[in-house]
Design a protein around this motif. Structure first.
Motif, short mmCIF file in Angstrom:
data_model
loop_
_atom_site.label_atom_id
_atom_site.label_comp_id
_atom_site.label_asym_id
_atom_site.label_seq_id
_atom_site.Cartn_x
_atom_site.Cartn_y
_atom_site.Cartn_z
N ASN A 1 0.78 -1.24 0.00
CA ASN A 1 0.00 0.00 0.00
C ASN A 1 0.81 1.30 0.00
N ASP B 1 -1.54 1.56 -8.25
CA ASP B 1 -2.91 1.28 -8.69
C ASP B 1 -3.96 1.75 -7.69
N ARG C 1 -7.08 4.97 -1.38
CA ARG C 1 -8.16 3.97 -1.33
C ARG C 1 -7.88 2.83 -2.28
N SER C 2 -8.38 1.66 -1.89
CA SER C 2 -8.38 0.53 -2.81
C SER C 2 -9.84 0.13 -2.94
N HIS C 3 -10.37 0.21 -4.15
CA HIS C 3 -11.81 0.06 -4.36
C HIS C 3 -12.52 1.04 -3.44
N LYS C 4 -13.40 0.64 -2.59
CA LYS C 4 -14.09 1.64 -1.77
C LYS C 4 -13.44 1.80 -0.39
N ARG C 5 -12.45 0.96 -0.12
CA ARG C 5 -11.89 0.94 1.23
C ARG C 5 -10.78 1.99 1.39
N THR D 1 -6.52 4.27 -5.89
CA THR D 1 -7.27 5.52 -6.11
C THR D 1 -6.86 6.48 -4.99
#
Ligand SMILES: O=C(O)CCC(=O)C(=O)O
Ligand SMILES: [Fe+2]
Length: 203
Positions: free
Chosen positions: A3, A153, A131-135, A155
């Motif tokens: 991350n 990668d 963020r990763s996807h919505k998390r 967001t």
């Protein structure tokens, strides 16, 4: 990389001051030509392949210490951009993929490195949100002289700055491209709102 990670006290304060001065003095430094996600920001971009790094360092000697420290050895194409935010500026959620204008099929960078060159004292807002996807994975409060690396990668966004002053970061999208993709990327070019023809006249 997991991350994100941070390295504090990355450079000398002399170097940070030099970066601040040189970036502001650079004739390419202007209202951003990045996309609509960048609200009220200034900057310019340097696109280059690893094998042309000597030319980049020749034209922009003040970037060399940053490049020496921040670039990953397994990356071969880079999108380097100083980014200035002031009170009211923000960056909306996005995934860095600035080289897509040269190669439509390109994957996000392996890693993005961000050095905080200057941050207003007691800045309200201005956090980098990952963020990763919505998390939500993290919310980084920029500290001057901290070098942050995050997985390319993710967001991410920058909350609106709510304090007068300047938040200057030096961002580098670092890509590991295959030969076919790399062939589409300029060897070394500058992207700026300031037209290159004007540049030549000014020199
Ligand atoms: O300055 C930051 O914290 C990140 C800026 C950013 O997302 C970008 O330049 O793509
Ligand atoms: Fe970004």
């Amino acid at each position: 990389m997991k991350n994100y990670q941070q390295k504090s006290n990355a450079f000398s304060s002399d170097y940070l001051n030099k970066l601040w001065g040189e970036i502001h003095a650079c004739p390419y430094f202007s209202v951003n030509n990045l996309n609509r996600d960048f609200v009220g920001t200034k900057g310019f971009s340097v696109v280059f392949q690893k094998s042309y790094i000597a030319q980049v360092e020749q034209q922009f000697p003040y970037f060399k210490p940053y490049l020496d420290l921040a670039l990953l050895p397994n990356c071969n194409a880079f999108y380097l951009n100083p980014l200035l935010l002031k009170e009211g500026s923000r960056v909306d959620p996005h995934i860095d993929r600035s080289l897509r204008s040269y190669c439509k099929t390109i994957e996000p960078p392996l890693v993005v490195s961000v050095l905080y060159v200057r941050v207003p004292p007691d800045m309200q807002g201005g956090e980098l949100v990952l963020r990763s996807h919505k998390r939500q994975l993290g919310q980084i409060r920029p500290q001057m002289n901290t070098l942050v690396y995050f997985q390319g990668d993710l967001t991410h966004s920058v909350n609106a700055v709510q304090t007068p002053g300047n938040r200057l970061s030096l961002v580098c999208e670092q890509y590991s491209l295959d030969e076919v993709e790399l062939a589409e990327i300029p060897e070394f070019t500058i992207e700026s709102r300031v037209a290159k023809s004007t540049q030549k006249k000014r020199k």
